[in-house]
Enzyme design. Structure first.
Site, PDB file in Angstrom:
ATOM      1  N   GLN A 188       0.669  -1.243   0.081  1.00  0.00           N
ATOM      2  CA  GLN A 188      -0.086  -0.129   0.105  1.00  0.00           C
ATOM      3  C   GLN A 188       0.928   1.283   0.094  1.00  0.00           C
ATOM      4  O   GLN A 188       0.575   2.176   0.605  1.00  0.00           O
ATOM      5  CB  GLN A 188      -0.850   0.042   1.171  1.00  0.00           C
ATOM      6  CG  GLN A 188      -2.132  -0.802   1.179  1.00  0.00           C
ATOM      7  CD  GLN A 188      -3.195  -0.379  -0.009  1.00  0.00           C
ATOM      8  OE1 GLN A 188      -3.213   1.086  -0.123  1.00  0.00           O
ATOM      9  NE2 GLN A 188      -3.981  -1.329  -0.739  1.00  0.00           N
ATOM     10  N   SER A 189       1.781   1.240  -0.827  1.00  0.00           N
ATOM     11  CA  SER A 189       2.856   2.397  -0.747  1.00  0.00           C
ATOM     12  C   SER A 189       2.218   3.625  -1.560  1.00  0.00           C
ATOM     13  O   SER A 189       1.812   3.571  -2.561  1.00  0.00           O
ATOM     14  CB  SER A 189       3.904   2.186  -1.677  1.00  0.00           C
ATOM     15  OG  SER A 189       4.776   3.204  -2.061  1.00  0.00           O
TER      16      SER A 189
END
Length: 332
Positions: free
Chosen positions: A75-76
């Site tokens: 979930q960058s």
């Protein structure tokens, strides 16, 4: 400081707003709290990486790159903004995601930043936790070169001397806003992870003789490791901008007591802080970076760390798209 000496492409909506948070300030009964709205940078729902990407993508263009490679957690926020920047500038994008969270829910794997990265046209590849991500990016670059492509590697978080220029600029921008509004800030607080944001802010503040202490709330590493990483990059950035020697080890302060069980793993304090700001100020903070930074600041206010402080500015690094990846564990 003349940052116009460095190649830059326009990606962000700047300057971002500097807002007072009256209801939070009253609720905590402590210092006046302001927020620097770098969640409003605009690119791909915004966030702090866009400032870094203005300089990084310009350097990629300088090197005639046609494909961008970067890496991060699943979930960058950085990966999502990089994919958006590549799309905007007509480049392909390769995202390498490290599976840092065990037994993730479907929302974590497929929604939020991951969904947006796919929408921006990035090619996404997952690798196991503990993978040497720099080596993985180099391998991907070699494969692309063999196909007559011209790749450009951006480190995780966009955190190198080029990317840190974005937060040298943010420090100068924030000081200018404070000067025009007649505001005096006694402290600056933000979430610190890959080090570029904190390193850039330190260089910008020191070069301006602002005399404003900067506190990074760690989201990943232990205190000593985090401070050393930030210090190294801050020293390199100061040299890069032509101001060697302005950064001392004492300028780098990180509190890493709010990481919880690890990077990307929710904490009760983060959940409470995110919900508090949503309901008091209508502001969204993410579960991984800004939410934990916010939780740390709130707890430190409550426990007296800022007892003699009249005003704080919190650098909101964005990331609200990540909330959707954590929808199953956020306690509303």
């Amino acid at each position: 400081m003349l940052l116009s000496r460095f190649p830059r492409v326009s990606l962000a909506h700047l300057p971002t707003p500097l807002e007072h948070l009256p209801r939070l300030s009253k609720h905590l009964g402590g210092p006046d709290i302001y927020v620097k709205r770098d969640d409003c940078t605009g690119l791909g729902t915004g966030g702090n990486k866009t400032r870094k990407l203005e300089f990084l993508m310009a350097d990629a263009q300088k090197h005639n790159a046609d494909v961008i490679i970067t890496q991060g957690a699943v979930q960058s926020n950085h990966a999502r903004q990089t994919a958006a920047a590549a799309a905007k500038l007509g480049m392909d994008c390769e995202l390498i995601f490290e599976k840092r969270v065990s037994d993730p829910a479907d929302a974590y794997v497929n929604s939020g930043n991951v969904l947006l990265g796919r929408m921006f046209g990035a090619n996404i590849r997952d690798v196991e936790k503990g993978t040497d991500m720099n080596a993985e990016m180099e391998s991907t670059a070699s494969d692309l070169r063999a196909k007559n492509r011209t790749p450009y590697i951006i480190p995780g978080g966009g955190s190198n001397t080029i990317g840190a220029l974005g937060y040298v600029d943010c420090a100068l921008e924030t000081l200018g806003q404070a000067n025009r509004a007649g505001l005096v800030f006694d402290h600056m607080v933000h979430a610190t992870g890959s080090a570029g944001t904190q390193a850039g802010l330190i260089v910008g503040l020191k070069s301006s003789c602002a005399n404003i202490p900067l506190l990074g709330i760690g989201v990943n590493a232990a205190k000593d490791a985090q401070e050393e990483k930030v210090y190294k990059l801050a020293v390199e950035t100061a040299e890069f901008v032509g101001a060697p020697g302005i950064v001392s080890r004492e300028d780098v302060v990180a509190n890493c007591d709010y990481v919880g069980d690890g990077y990307g793993l929710a904490t009760d304090g983060m959940n409470e802080a995110v919900m508090l700001l949503a309901r008091l100020e209508g502001l969204l903070f993410d579960p991984v970076y800004s939410g934990k930074g916010l939780a740390g600041m709130i707890d430190l206010i409550k426990t007296g760390y800022f007892e003699d402080t009249k005003s704080i500015v919190f650098i909101h690094t964005g990331g609200s798209a990540g909330l959707f990846g954590y929808s199953d564990i956020l306690k509303t």
